[in-house]
Design a protein around this motif. Structure first.
Motif, mmCIF file in Angstrom:
data_model
loop_
_atom_site.group_PDB
_atom_site.id
_atom_site.type_symbol
_atom_site.label_atom_id
_atom_site.label_comp_id
_atom_site.label_asym_id
_atom_site.label_seq_id
_atom_site.Cartn_x
_atom_site.Cartn_y
_atom_site.Cartn_z
ATOM 1 N N SER A 25 0.707 -1.318 -0.073
ATOM 2 C CA SER A 25 -0.023 0.060 -0.080
ATOM 3 C C SER A 25 0.742 1.289 0.161
ATOM 4 O O SER A 25 0.238 2.437 0.175
ATOM 5 N N LYS A 26 2.132 1.164 0.049
ATOM 6 C CA LYS A 26 3.103 2.034 0.149
ATOM 7 C C LYS A 26 2.985 2.994 1.405
ATOM 8 O O LYS A 26 2.969 4.493 1.311
ATOM 9 N N ASP A 27 2.493 2.456 2.300
ATOM 10 C CA ASP A 27 2.406 2.937 3.703
ATOM 11 C C ASP A 27 3.714 2.974 4.545
ATOM 12 O O ASP A 27 3.741 2.078 5.335
ATOM 13 N N TRP A 28 4.709 3.760 4.337
ATOM 14 C CA TRP A 28 5.932 3.389 4.464
ATOM 15 C C TRP A 28 5.982 3.627 6.277
ATOM 16 O O TRP A 28 6.846 2.765 6.929
ATOM 17 N N GLY A 29 5.052 4.285 6.802
ATOM 18 C CA GLY A 29 5.093 4.510 8.284
ATOM 19 C C GLY A 29 4.775 3.259 8.903
ATOM 20 O O GLY A 29 5.259 2.969 9.789
ATOM 21 N N GLU A 30 3.723 2.616 8.230
ATOM 22 C CA GLU A 30 3.191 1.295 8.744
ATOM 23 C C GLU A 30 4.417 0.220 8.586
ATOM 24 O O GLU A 30 4.425 -0.681 9.425
ATOM 25 N N LEU A 78 11.923 -5.671 -2.179
ATOM 26 C CA LEU A 78 11.516 -5.349 -3.417
ATOM 27 C C LEU A 78 10.604 -4.134 -3.444
ATOM 28 O O LEU A 78 10.893 -3.401 -4.297
ATOM 29 N N LEU A 79 9.694 -4.247 -2.833
ATOM 30 C CA LEU A 79 8.906 -3.180 -2.832
ATOM 31 C C LEU A 79 9.338 -1.601 -2.214
ATOM 32 O O LEU A 79 8.922 -0.695 -2.405
ATOM 33 N N THR A 80 10.267 -1.734 -0.839
ATOM 34 C CA THR A 80 10.846 -0.617 -0.242
ATOM 35 C C THR A 80 12.022 -0.171 -1.103
ATOM 36 O O THR A 80 12.557 0.876 -0.932
ATOM 37 N N GLU A 81 12.723 -1.095 -1.944
ATOM 38 C CA GLU A 81 13.828 -0.408 -2.485
ATOM 39 C C GLU A 81 13.817 0.892 -3.495
ATOM 40 O O GLU A 81 14.767 1.739 -3.208
ATOM 41 N N PRO A 82 12.609 0.970 -4.058
ATOM 42 C CA PRO A 82 12.482 2.241 -4.517
ATOM 43 C C PRO A 82 12.478 3.511 -3.819
ATOM 44 O O PRO A 82 12.851 4.476 -4.224
ATOM 45 N N TRP A 83 11.556 3.136 -2.691
ATOM 46 C CA TRP A 83 11.038 4.244 -1.577
ATOM 47 C C TRP A 83 12.661 4.648 -0.952
ATOM 48 O O TRP A 83 13.018 5.714 -0.936
ATOM 49 N N VAL A 84 13.416 3.600 -0.798
ATOM 50 C CA VAL A 84 14.828 3.837 -0.273
ATOM 51 C C VAL A 84 15.551 4.808 -1.091
ATOM 52 O O VAL A 84 16.407 5.709 -0.531
ATOM 53 N N ALA A 85 15.825 4.398 -2.296
ATOM 54 C CA ALA A 85 16.572 4.979 -3.293
ATOM 55 C C ALA A 85 16.047 6.317 -3.375
ATOM 56 O O ALA A 85 17.005 7.403 -3.340
ATOM 57 N N GLU A 86 14.603 6.844 -3.639
ATOM 58 C CA GLU A 86 14.092 8.122 -3.644
ATOM 59 C C GLU A 86 14.495 8.689 -2.266
ATOM 60 O O GLU A 86 14.826 10.052 -2.565
ATOM 61 N N LEU A 87 14.372 8.342 -1.199
ATOM 62 C CA LEU A 87 14.813 8.944 -0.039
ATOM 63 C C LEU A 87 16.241 9.115 0.055
ATOM 64 O O LEU A 87 16.569 10.367 0.406
ATOM 65 N N ASP A 88 16.940 8.394 -0.484
ATOM 66 C CA ASP A 88 18.535 8.733 -0.449
ATOM 67 C C ASP A 88 18.794 9.772 -1.605
ATOM 68 O O ASP A 88 19.518 10.642 -1.250
ATOM 69 N N ARG A 89 18.127 9.821 -2.585
ATOM 70 C CA ARG A 89 18.196 10.893 -3.672
ATOM 71 C C ARG A 89 17.899 12.175 -2.978
ATOM 72 O O ARG A 89 18.417 13.164 -3.135
#
Length: 100
Positions: A25-30, A78-89
């Motif tokens: 659900s892309k609910d990273w806080g959860e 697999l689902l969090t890698e793009p989010w972590v990469a964006e956060l890093d960027r």
């Protein structure tokens, strides 16, 4: 706190499934909240595992549970890698600008 060692494995499986649902659900806080719950449960597992024993049936079920936890974890990664990469960027320019 789970009552026994086997219940702890079951609780970790449930928390890992909830973490996967949150990642889908892309609910990273959860995701982070369930990751924290898993960490607490794993520590409880370590404590309970020092003196606990399981029946042969529980050991077989534990094996199934562990495999499911690993599958859930792989999917979460697999689902969090793009989010972590964006956060890093997003954080990288701020960090490099602070150094100049």
């Amino acid at each position: 706190m789970p009552a026994n060692l086997f219940d702890c494995y079951v609780a970790i499986e449930v928390a890992s499934a909830q973490m996967l649902e949150a990642a889908q659900s892309k609910d990273w806080g959860e995701v982070m909240r369930h990751e924290g719950a898993c960490a607490i449960l794993i520590e409880q597992l370590r404590q309970l595992g020092k003196n606990a024993q399981m029946s042969p049936t529980q050991r077989r079920e534990k094996s199934r549970i562990m495999q499911q936890i690993l599958r859930n974890d792989a999917q979460v990664r697999l689902l969090t890698e793009p989010w972590v990469a964006e956060l890093d960027r997003l954080l990288r320019p701020a960090a490099s600008g602070a150094l100049h």
